[in-house]
Structures are given as C-alpha cells and as structure tokens.
Design an enzyme around this catalytic site. Structure first.
Site, mmCIF file in Angstrom:
data_model
loop_
_atom_site.group_PDB
_atom_site.id
_atom_site.type_symbol
_atom_site.label_atom_id
_atom_site.label_comp_id
_atom_site.label_asym_id
_atom_site.label_seq_id
_atom_site.Cartn_x
_atom_site.Cartn_y
_atom_site.Cartn_z
ATOM 1 N N ASN A 275 -38.765 6.294 11.508
ATOM 2 C CA ASN A 275 -38.897 5.673 12.832
ATOM 3 C C ASN A 275 -37.993 4.446 12.880
ATOM 4 O O ASN A 275 -37.473 4.026 11.849
ATOM 5 C CB ASN A 275 -40.371 5.335 13.119
ATOM 6 C CG ASN A 275 -40.913 4.361 12.097
ATOM 7 O OD1 ASN A 275 -40.445 3.236 11.992
ATOM 8 N ND2 ASN A 275 -41.884 4.806 11.311
ATOM 9 N N LYS B 143 -29.515 20.396 -0.247
ATOM 10 C CA LYS B 143 -29.333 20.203 1.194
ATOM 11 C C LYS B 143 -29.570 21.526 1.934
ATOM 12 O O LYS B 143 -28.996 22.560 1.552
ATOM 13 C CB LYS B 143 -27.893 19.707 1.422
ATOM 14 C CG LYS B 143 -27.639 19.272 2.820
ATOM 15 C CD LYS B 143 -26.223 18.734 2.948
ATOM 16 C CE LYS B 143 -25.858 18.633 4.410
ATOM 17 N NZ LYS B 143 -24.437 18.391 4.602
#
Ligand code: C5P
Length: 394
Positions: free
Chosen positions: A205, A284
């Site tokens: 956030n 990834k």
C-alpha cells in the site's frame, strides 16, 4: 511538564491567550496565570480562572490588605514560564531587571525556562530599544518567538502580530524540550508491509511511514527509549531511535513480539497488509500466466494479538477508513482492546497516505471522540503524545 506559569501583559493579543491556556490544560498541565494590571484591562482574570481552575494574580499586594502575594510560592515546581503577549514595556522591564509589578517580579525570581512572545505595533517592534532588549533577553537564555506578519490591531500591515496559540504551544514545548517520556520504553511501528508474490512482485500500500517516524522522533525528543519497527520506507530513522527493518507482516509480528514485553506504550502506525498471496513463487511468474487466479491468505493481526496480552501497557492503534470511519474505528478499539485509536478518513483531502498532513479523530476507551483539525504529521505526533501522556499519569 507539570506546571506552567503564563504571564499576560497588556496588549490586544491578550484575547488569544485563553486558548493557549486551554491547550496546556488539555495536556494535563497545571496552569498558573499572572497578569499585569494593563492586561486585566484587555481581558478579565475571571476568564483565566475559569479555564485553569486556579486563582489568577494581578497585584503584588492582595486586596489592599497589605499582605504581599508570596510570588516565590507561585513559582514552586514551575517547569516553564510563558510571557504572552510580551509588550515593549514588559520586555524593557525584563531587560533592565525592574520589578514594579507581580509579573516582572516573578520573571526575575524564576529559575525555569522562559518563553517570550513579543507582540506589538510594527514600528515599536523595529525600534532599536526593543530590538536590543530582545537580543539581550535571548543572550540571557530566554526563548523568544518571532512574531507573525499580518494585519495588526492598529490597522497597519507588518511584523508584530502574536502567532496563533497552537504555534506558541508547540514553540514552548520545543524550546524546553519537555522530557515527559524520559526513560520510558516505547515501540512504534511504521510504513507499509510487502507481501511477495514472486521475487519481484508484491502486495503493498502507499504508506510512506511518515506518521510512525514522526511519532518516533517526537518520542525520542521527549526522552523515550524508542524502538521503531518499520516496513520499507525512504525515511531516515531519527537520531537515537533503534530501527528494526522488516518486509512482511509476519516479520513485523516477530519483531514486535520480541520487544513487546519490555515496552510500556505501543503506537501501531504501520499500514500492515491484511492479505498476502497464499502461495509465492521462487521464480518470477511468467506473463503468460496473467489469467491465473491469485489466492490470498489473511495475515496475522498483530495489534489484536497484543491487545489479548495487554497488561498495563498503553496500546494506540491507527485506522484508515473510507466509510463509517468513527463507528468502524470504535469497533476496532473495542475488538483489539486499545486505549486510543487515531482514525482518518481516506476520502478527506489532506488525510491519510503519502501526504504530510492528516485530519484525524481520536477515540478513547469511553468512546469519547476528539476531532483534530488538519495539521502536519509532525505536529500531530506531539498532540498524540500529549494525549497518551495523560494516560501515563493515571
Ligand atoms: O483492522 P485494521 O487493519 O484497520 O486496524 C488498524 C490497526 O491495526 C493499525 O494500528 C495497524 O497497525 C494494526 N494492524 C496490525 N496487524 C494487522 C492489521 C492491522 O497490527 N494485520
């Protein structure tokens, strides 16, 4: 700080001083007001008496009975003296060491720090006599606050206006660096957490950590022994603060729990991510997997856990809400067993993440709500400490 003497002299800005007295009173500080006879022409002693709950002294000799007010007694246990507004006349007396009224006498007898708030017409303020008196007082250790610019009571524009009460309050506090948290172990959490999905992606956030870092600085300035557990931020830890860097909510939990037992107060300003990817990949994730469904898992609620084992600790939580802010925050205070919760409505301009200011409400255990005006987070940090200092004294 336990006791402050406010000396009021006879300038029009005296009308702002009751608000200053109130700020001290609301921080749990005993306020003793002393006025010059001229000040009592601008505002009545009764106003201050009502606000402070203490008798207000103006004259050297009480009620013409000849009994001298024992000025040294008024100064007993005083941590600070604030002279606001300080007129050119009173500044002159202070510089010369004259003692022809109670306030001037008290100033000479005071051995606590003295804060002076000059306020007068712009030409008077610029007069070499006043300039040199102020310089002399500064040299002798007085903390002199610069006046504001603006329209003066005499109608002209310029420097000489008394600053707003809240600014004076903060100046006074900084000038004497009140050590009301001396030696107290405090834990602060700050910043976001990052919940990895793979080695390069995460859920997080926009928290910058500013609120938590401001609290840590204010605490350290006020004498606390601070441990700051922070998620990733670009901020530098304030001098003297022990910084523990973490990434995920799980790491934050571990760091907080390992310090919890020795702390008296915990400010949980971190924006802990409520979720994490249920699974995370060592490599990834390829973009061909874009259509995959991401499963989330709940993170541990650290504050909830602390609240279950509260003892006599003071727990302060933060809530960022987008709807029914007060109700939701109060529910959190109850569920998490907090002493205070600081709530901001993320939809309000100037509030919440990634801004320097905040507009919050503070809710206590009795459900009492205090609405705080928009202010810098740095300033808000001190205000929050003022409120917890009252709880500390209980
Ligand atoms: O429930 P909510 O996340 O809105 O509560 C906010 C308060 O709880 C903050 O003080 C935050 O630091 C703390 N919290 C926590 N652990 C979580 C989520 C929030 O300690 N997982």
């Amino acid at each position: 700080m336990k006791k402050v003497i406010i000396g009021v002299t006879g300038g029009i800005a005296a009308y702002k001083v009751p608000e200053l007295a109130r700020l001290f009173v609301r921080s749990g500080i005993d306020v003793q007001v002393v006025m010059t006879p001229a000040a009592a022409e601008f505002i009545t002693p009764l106003t201050f008496q009502t606000l402070t709950g203490n008798p207000v002294f103006v004259e050297m000799y009480g009620d013409r009975t000849g009994e001298r007010v024992r000025h040294v007694e008024l100064l007993e246990n005083a941590d600070l003296m604030v002279i606001a507004p300080a007129t050119a006349n009173t500044l002159g007396k202070m510089a010369l060491g004259l003692a022809d009224n109670l306030l001037a006498t008290l100033y000479l007898a005071a051995d606590c720090p003295v804060v002076v708030i000059p306020s007068m017409n712009v030409n008077m303020f610029k007069h070499p006599a006043v300039v040199s008196n102020i310089e002399l007082l500064q040299k002798r250790g007085c903390h002199v606050m610069d006046p504001d610019q603006g329209e003066l009571a005499c109608g002209v524009y310029g420097s000489g206006r008394m600053p707003e009460p809240y600014d004076i309050f903060n100046f006074a506090r900084r000038a004497v660096m009140i050590k009301d948290y001396q030696g107290i172990e405090v834990l602060v959490t700050a910043g976001p957490t990052r919940e990895p999905l793979d080695p390069v992606r995460y859920i997080s956030n926009p928290s910058t950590g500013l609120m938590g870092f401001s609290l840590a600085r204010a605490l350290s300035d006020r004498g606390a022994l601070v441990t700051l557990v922070s998620g990733p931020t670009h901020l530098t830890a304030p001098a003297g603060v022990r910084l523990v860097k973490v990434n995920t909510a799980a790491e934050m939990r571990e760091a907080v729990l390992s310090d919890y037992s020795k702390c008296r107060i915990i400010y949980k300003a971190a924006a802990v991510s409520d979720f994490r990817p249920a699974e995370n990949w060592d490599e990834k994730v390829k973009k061909e997997k874009a259509s995959m469904t991401l499963q989330l898992a709940s993170n541990p609620d650290i504050l909830l856990e602390l609240g279950k084992n509260k003892g006599n600790k003071i727990l302060v939580g933060f809530a960022a809400e987008t709807e029914d802010a007060l109700q939701n925050a109060h529910d959190k205070l109850v569920n998490k067993n907090l002493d205070l919760i600081i709530v901001n409505n993320l939809k309000e301009p100037g509030s919440g993440f990634a801004v320097n200011t905040n507009r919050v409400s503070i809710i206590d255990r009795d459900g009492k709500v205090e609405e705080i005006p928009l202010m810098e987070k740095e300033e808000l940090a001190h205000l929050i400490l003022d409120r917890t200092a009252v709880l500390l004294k209980k």
